[in-house]
Design a protein around this motif. Structure first.
Motif, short mmCIF file in Angstrom:
data_model
loop_
_atom_site.label_atom_id
_atom_site.label_comp_id
_atom_site.label_asym_id
_atom_site.label_seq_id
_atom_site.Cartn_x
_atom_site.Cartn_y
_atom_site.Cartn_z
N ILE A 11 95.27 79.65 7.69
CA ILE A 11 94.09 78.98 8.21
C ILE A 11 93.01 78.95 7.13
N PRO A 12 92.61 77.79 6.65
CA PRO A 12 91.57 77.74 5.61
C PRO A 12 90.22 78.18 6.17
N SER A 13 89.31 78.55 5.27
CA SER A 13 87.98 78.97 5.71
C SER A 13 87.20 77.81 6.30
N LYS A 14 87.57 76.58 5.94
CA LYS A 14 86.97 75.40 6.53
C LYS A 14 88.08 74.46 6.95
N SER A 15 88.08 74.06 8.21
CA SER A 15 89.16 73.23 8.74
C SER A 15 88.56 72.09 9.54
N GLU A 16 89.21 70.92 9.49
CA GLU A 16 88.69 69.75 10.19
C GLU A 16 89.74 69.21 11.15
N SER A 17 89.27 68.82 12.33
CA SER A 17 90.14 68.25 13.34
C SER A 17 89.33 67.24 14.15
N THR A 18 90.00 66.46 14.98
CA THR A 18 89.26 65.49 15.79
C THR A 18 88.45 66.18 16.87
#
Length: 257
Positions: A11-18
C-alpha cells in the motif's frame, strides 16, 4: 472467517481511487459490493482489525436482528433460506463473511481517519489516515467521492451521573455486556429503552436477575407483529401517516400508561 492479506508493504503512502469508503460495517460492505458490481474502483478503510467490528466484538450473545430478514438483507445477496425469520448474531456474521468473500471485498484494516478535505482545484477528496498497524504513520488517499459509513453508534457513550463514581456495584456499557448468566439473583438496573436496553433487560430477566429499566422519555411499545404491520403500511402510505397509525395501534394494544 475470511482472512485477507492486508500487509502495508503493498500500500503506497499516497493512493488514488474513484471512491473512498470509510467504515467496513454492513453499510460500508454494501457500498463496496455495489461499487464492485458496477466496476467502480474504490478503497475501503476500517479503523479496527476486522469488518463489522460492532457485531464481532461489541455485541451480546442473544442479539438478533430486530426486523424480519427480508428487510435486513444487504444489496445483491439474500439470506440463506435456512436462516430463521429473525436472524441471530452468529448467522448474521456468517452471512457477512460470505458477502465479503462473494464480492471480493478487501478492507484496509487499522486505518484511522484523522482528516478529510475537498480540493476545489482537483475536485478530489484528500483523506488522511493513521496506519495503526505500522506505528501510526500517516497515509493519504485521494478520490472523487467520499462515503462515510461509520455509523451513528460506533463509539460507546456513558453519561456523567451523580454518585456513579461511588457506586459499589458493577457498571458496564451495553457494548461490554455478553450474557445475563453472571447476574443471576442480582438486582440490575438498565438505563435506556432502545433496542439494546429492552433486549438486555429481557436477557437478564431470563437468567434470573431482578431487573428494572429506567426510561428518560415516554416510549411506544411495539410487538414484532405490530412492527411488521408498520413496515407493510410504509409501502403504501407516507411515513407520517404510517407512524401515527402505529402510535394509535400501540395505545389500543398496550394502553397509555
Amino acid at each position: 472467517m475470511a482472512q485477507y492479506n492486508n500487509s502495508p508493504e503493498w500500500i503506497p503512502s499516497k493512493s488514488e481511487s474513484t471512491v473512498i469508503v470509510v467504515g467496513a460495517g454492513p453499510s460500508g460492505l454494501a457500498t463496496a459490493a455495489c461499487l464492485t458490481q458496477n466496476s467502480i474502483p474504490y478503497v475501503l478503510l476500517e479503523r479496527e482489525d476486522c469488518f463489522a467490528s460492532l457485531w464481532m466484538k461489541k455485541s451480546y450473545d442473544r442479539l438478533h436482528l430486530h426486523l424480519p430478514k427480508q428487510y435486513c438483507e444487504l444489496p445483491l445477496m439474500k439470506f440463506p433460506s435456512t436462516c430463521p425469520k429473525y436472524v441471530p448474531r452468529k448467522d448474521f456474521l456468517e452471512y457477512l463473511d460470505n458477502y465479503v468473500d462473494h464480492f471480493h471485498i478487501n478492507p484496509l484494516y487499522q486505518r484511522r481517519v484523522v482528516g478529510a478535505s475537498f480540493d476545489q482545484d482537483s475536485k478530489k477528496w484528500h483523506v488522511r489516515v493513521e496506519n495503526t498497524a505500522e506505528g501510526g504513520h500517516e497515509e493519504e488517499y485521494l478520490g472523487r467521492f467520499l462515503v462515510v459509513a461509520t455509523g451513528e453508534t460506533s463509539d460507546p457513550f456513558c453519561p456523567a451521573i451523580e454518585g456513579l463514581s461511588s457506586f459499589p456495584g458493577k457498571v458496564i456499557h451495553s457494548t461490554r455486556y455478553k450474557s445475563g448468566k453472571e447476574f443471576e439473583d442480582k438486582s440490575v438496573l438498565v438505563l435506556g429503552a432502545g433496542n439494546s436496553g429492552w433486549e438486555i433487560a429481557l436477557d437478564l430477566a431470563n437468567h434470573g436477575a431482578k431487573t428494572s429499566i429506567v426510561v428518560r422519555s415516554p416510549v411506544h411499545i411495539l410487538s414484532r407483529g405490530t412492527v411488521n404491520v408498520g413496515l407493510f403500511l410504509l409501502k403504501y402510505l407516507p411515513l407520517s401517516i404510517a407512524d401515527a397509525l402505529m402510535v394509535l395501534l400501540s395505545k389500543i394494544t398496550y394502553g397509555d400508561r
